[in-house]
Design a protein around this motif. Structure first.
Motif, short mmCIF file in Angstrom:
data_model
loop_
_atom_site.label_atom_id
_atom_site.label_comp_id
_atom_site.label_asym_id
_atom_site.label_seq_id
_atom_site.Cartn_x
_atom_site.Cartn_y
_atom_site.Cartn_z
N GLY A 109 32.81 116.50 9.81
CA GLY A 109 34.20 116.55 9.40
C GLY A 109 34.80 115.17 9.25
N VAL A 110 34.52 114.31 10.23
CA VAL A 110 35.12 112.98 10.23
C VAL A 110 34.62 112.14 9.06
N ILE A 111 33.32 112.21 8.81
CA ILE A 111 32.76 111.39 7.73
C ILE A 111 33.25 111.88 6.37
N LEU A 112 33.33 113.19 6.21
CA LEU A 112 33.85 113.70 4.93
C LEU A 112 35.31 113.30 4.73
N THR A 113 36.10 113.37 5.80
CA THR A 113 37.51 112.95 5.71
C THR A 113 37.59 111.52 5.24
N MET A 114 36.83 110.67 5.92
CA MET A 114 36.88 109.25 5.65
C MET A 114 36.45 108.95 4.22
N THR A 115 35.24 109.34 3.88
CA THR A 115 34.69 108.90 2.60
C THR A 115 35.33 109.61 1.41
N MET A 116 35.51 110.91 1.50
CA MET A 116 36.01 111.65 0.34
C MET A 116 37.42 111.19 -0.02
N ALA A 117 38.32 111.18 0.96
CA ALA A 117 39.71 110.82 0.66
C ALA A 117 39.79 109.37 0.19
N MET A 118 39.04 108.50 0.85
CA MET A 118 39.13 107.09 0.51
C MET A 118 38.52 106.82 -0.87
N MET A 119 37.34 107.37 -1.12
CA MET A 119 36.67 107.07 -2.38
C MET A 119 37.47 107.59 -3.58
N THR A 120 38.00 108.82 -3.46
CA THR A 120 38.78 109.34 -4.60
C THR A 120 40.03 108.51 -4.83
N SER A 121 40.76 108.22 -3.75
CA SER A 121 42.02 107.52 -3.96
C SER A 121 41.74 106.14 -4.54
N MET A 122 40.66 105.50 -4.08
CA MET A 122 40.37 104.16 -4.60
C MET A 122 39.90 104.22 -6.05
N ALA A 123 39.07 105.21 -6.36
CA ALA A 123 38.56 105.30 -7.74
C ALA A 123 39.70 105.53 -8.72
N LEU A 124 40.67 106.34 -8.32
CA LEU A 124 41.79 106.62 -9.23
C LEU A 124 42.74 105.44 -9.31
N THR A 125 42.99 104.78 -8.16
CA THR A 125 43.90 103.64 -8.17
C THR A 125 43.30 102.47 -8.94
N ARG A 126 41.97 102.36 -8.90
CA ARG A 126 41.29 101.27 -9.60
C ARG A 126 41.68 101.25 -11.08
N GLU A 127 41.76 102.43 -11.69
CA GLU A 127 42.11 102.49 -13.11
C GLU A 127 43.49 101.91 -13.36
N ALA A 128 44.43 102.24 -12.48
CA ALA A 128 45.78 101.73 -12.67
C ALA A 128 45.83 100.23 -12.39
N GLU A 129 45.10 99.81 -11.34
CA GLU A 129 45.13 98.41 -10.94
C GLU A 129 44.52 97.52 -12.02
N ARG A 130 43.47 97.96 -12.65
CA ARG A 130 42.80 97.12 -13.64
C ARG A 130 43.37 97.31 -15.04
N GLY A 131 44.32 98.23 -15.19
CA GLY A 131 44.96 98.41 -16.50
C GLY A 131 44.19 99.34 -17.43
N THR A 132 43.06 99.87 -16.95
CA THR A 132 42.27 100.73 -17.83
C THR A 132 42.91 102.11 -17.99
N LEU A 133 43.82 102.45 -17.05
CA LEU A 133 44.48 103.75 -17.14
C LEU A 133 45.31 103.84 -18.40
N GLU A 134 45.90 102.71 -18.81
CA GLU A 134 46.75 102.70 -19.99
C GLU A 134 45.92 103.07 -21.23
N ALA A 135 44.73 102.49 -21.32
CA ALA A 135 43.87 102.81 -22.46
C ALA A 135 43.45 104.28 -22.41
N LEU A 136 43.16 104.73 -21.18
CA LEU A 136 42.74 106.12 -20.99
C LEU A 136 43.85 107.07 -21.43
N LEU A 137 45.09 106.73 -21.07
CA LEU A 137 46.22 107.60 -21.40
C LEU A 137 46.62 107.51 -22.87
N SER A 138 46.21 106.42 -23.53
CA SER A 138 46.56 106.31 -24.95
C SER A 138 45.60 107.09 -25.83
#
Lengths: 371, 308
Positions: free
Chosen positions: A184-213
């Motif tokens: 339970g603990v490892i899934l909490t840690m890795t799943m929540a962290m990896m998804t939030s980081m992967a999604l934020t990465r797009e916004a942080e690097r500006g690639t989200l704008e291209a994706l949304l266009s």
């Protein structure tokens, strides 16, 4: 003079650090919040000498001796007597489902045998899947019974035989308890962290704008981004199961279907949690910090490290709202106690409810446009 | 209306919090033209472009892009528009080819393999196809971004400061490609800071404080600004520059190579200010046509920075 200049430069940098610290609210919140949270949880919520554990009584004899024992148990603080069990099947179910941590059986004709000096047996069934929770009560039981009977019989050398049955983990191996919880603990840690980081990465690097266009719909982006982590989670679970089995000899006694259902729901909960964080965080760093805020209570209040039943009521209430709590209970019941679907259902449906709540929140925050 | 104009918007407004970023913006972009979008930093160019391609919903106003309503048909617009963002927005950890393939598939282009191969050839990216996009220099990144934005054969290209931070040679190459696309019938709306780029546009809109100040065919801009310009040439220009800088009637003075361009709104007072310099040895003062450059310097100085 030179030293003075150096000092003024140091103060310039120091001042700048404080300005930046104040502006980065999340980091600031973490610096203040985490110590306070830890202080609070360790100081008030966590108890490594667990008392007030739920106990069922199976009473075959209602004489003075039985009553004296029940009274002694109630005053001891180790046992909270939650009821009387009508039969063995009921007691077994209560232990397996975690409703009771102890079952005390006083046999029929107990007082008669006691007075005849036949050393009757009192049986203490213990849910030993959590060795810490089980330890204190089982240690105290023998002397407690002896003491309770002294006024009736005067001083005798052990008038009764207390038999302690450690269920599910007879050797009291800590690994058996820790490993399913670790899932339970490892899934909490890795799943929540990896998804939030992967999604934020797009916004942080500006690639989200291209994706949304592009004509890509928001749900297409979301599913495309999140689905790979379902696979990652499945790989983690398989690895941990193999490790648990072959390195620590943790059994798998219960219903595999219940296991798969609980794991799938729990992965979904954590992915949606990561998704929710990503809608709030602007940088990957912030996403990681947010994961920590949920990670800590998941370790401390879920029953993973410290016995859940030993926590005060308010901490238990918070614990019930944490998905990891339900997941860990289900895992321990399925793996160690051979629980079937209907036994762990009451720990699986809360995961579904938590998932719906978090997913709804996350979807509401996730908007198509960049505003 | 929508048949002649690739973009036609009316009264677009957008607020972020309390700050009005775009205020009552209207514009018609004829099909197949190159439309320059000028203005100082923070003047609302990017926000306007985003509203035109359906990325942002305007608070007020509306209009059409390629015949689709920008408020309600953003998906249709997105699939027919190529948008090149100000900041490089492709994946630095994917190769050139992988980036193009990804964009082709997002646009659901038929035969993506063929389309990507063509783009690699046309933009001369073939030798770098396997290179990580993050390793490319600024000029190559922009070229890749243009290739990615035009992969799906858009009828309208929105380019947001596409050549910022790119060396002059790469900029020239980039503009050659933009003109080639325009000849093929693509409408191009491009925002820029560079005057040599603005000169290449068919039409120019100048925006400041979220408001459109001037919108005209490029050739008409100098007249629209209304400056009279004299050209002062010869030796010893520095004293002339210093003296004329604050002279009444001189509204703008700029150095162009070995000459000074002195401009003013009022032709008579300007003439008076220049009078003492006419008979100087080695100096010739001649009337000049106000160029786009003077006009832009004039507009830029008037608008200043929008963040103050």
């Amino acid at each position: 003079m030179k030293q003075l200049a150096s000092l003024s430069r140091i103060f310039a940098i120091l001042g700048k650090e404080f300005i930046q610290m104040r502006r980065d609210r999340l980091t600031f919140g973490m610096m203040v919040g985490i110590p306070l949270m830890q202080l609070f949880l360790f100081g008030y919520a966590i108890n490594t000498d667990p008392r007030h554990l739920p106990t069922l009584m199976e009473i075959g004899d209602t004489g003075h001796a039985s009553r004296a024992i029940v009274q002694a148990m109630e005053t001891s603080e180790y046992f909270d007597i939650i009821g009387v069990s009508p039969d063995r099947a009921h007691s077994d179910a209560a232990l397996r489902d975690g409703v009771a941590s102890f079952v005390v059986s006083i046999p029929p004709g107990f007082e008669r045998d006691l007075l005849r000096g036949e050393r009757p047996q009192i049986l203490l069934d213990v849910d030993a899947s959590d060795p810490v929770a089980a330890g204190a009560g089982s240690g105290a039981f023998g002397p407690l019974v002896q003491e309770a009977l002294e006024p009736l019989l005067g001083e005798m050398i052990s008038p009764v035989e207390t038999v302690i049955h450690r269920r599910y983990n007879p050797a009291g191996t800590t690994a058996l308890n820790i490993v399913p919880g670790l899932l339970g603990v490892i899934l909490t840690m890795t799943m929540a962290m990896m998804t939030s980081m992967a999604l934020t990465r797009e916004a942080e690097r500006g690639t989200l704008e291209a994706l949304l266009s592009t004509p890509a719909r928001p749900f297409e982006v979301m599913i495309g981004k999140i689905a790979p982590f379902v696979f990652v989670g499945a790989v983690q679970v398989i690895l941990m199961l193999l490790g648990a089995r072959f390195l620590f000899g943790v059994p798998f006694l219960g219903d595999p279907r219940a296991f798969v259902l609980a794991v799938s729901l729990f992965i979904l909960v954590n992915l949606s949690l990561g998704f929710l964080f990503s809608t709030m965080a602007r940088t990957q760093m912030q996403a990681m910090q947010m994961t920590f805020f949920i990670f800590m209570p998941s370790i401390l209040l879920s029953g993973f490290m410290f016995p859940f039943a030993a926590m005060p009521a308010w901490a238990q209430t918070i614990g019930e709202a944490i998905p990891t709590t339900h997941f860990i209970r289900a895992m321990r019941a399925i793996m160690l106690k051979g629980a079937q679907m209907e036994d762990v259902w009451w720990n699986i449906w809360p995961l579904g409810v938590i998932f719906m709540v978090i997913a709804t929140l996350a979807m509401a925050r996730y908007r198509q446009t960049l505003d | 209306m929508t048949r002649e104009f690739a973009v036609s918007v009316e009264g677009l407004s957008k607020k972020f919090g309390l700050k009005t970023v775009v205020d009552g913006f209207s514009m018609d972009v004829p099909k197949g033209s190159i439309y320059g979008f000028l203005g100082p930093n923070g003047s609302g160019k990017t926000t306007t472009i985003r509203m035109m391609c359906g990325l942002l919903r305007p608070d007020e106003g509306g209009g059409h892009a390629l015949g689709h309503d920008i408020r309600t048909e953003s998906r249709e617009i997105k699939s027919r528009v190529g948008y090149m963002t100000q900041r490089f927005s492709l994946y630095e950890d994917l190769t050139v080819k992988e980036n193009l393939e990804f964009m082709a598939r997002l646009h659901a282009v038929p035969k993506p393999g063929e389309v990507v191969a063509n783009a690699l050839g046309e933009y001369e990216l073939e030798p770098r196809a396997k290179q990580m996009a993050g390793e490319l220099s600024g000029g190559w990144k922009q070229r890749l971004a243009l290739a990615a934005a035009s992969l799906h054969g858009p009828g309208l290209l929105l380019l947001d400061e596409p050549t910022a931070g790119v060396d002059p040679k790469a900029r020239r190459d980039f503009w050659d490609r933009i003109r080639r696309l325009a000849r093929q019938g693509v409408t191009v709306l491009v925002s820029t800071h560079y005057m040599d780029e603005a000169v290449q546009c068919d039409y120019i809109a100048f925006i400041a404080y979220g408001k459109k100040l001037i919108d005209a065919p490029a050739a008409d801009i100098p007249d629209a600004v209304g400056l009279t310009t004299w050209r002062v040439e010869g030796k010893g220009l520095q004293p002339a520059y210093e003296a004329l800088e604050n002279a009444p009637g001189v509204d703008q003075i700029a150095r162009f190579g070995s000459a000074l361009h002195v401009s003013g709104l009022d032709a008579v007072t300007l003439d008076r200010a220049l009078a003492p310099w006419r008979d100087r040895d080695g100096l010739t003062v001649a009337p000049a046509k106000t160029g786009l450059e003077e006009a832009f310097i004039w507009l830029m100085t008037g608008a200043q920075d929008n963040f103050q």
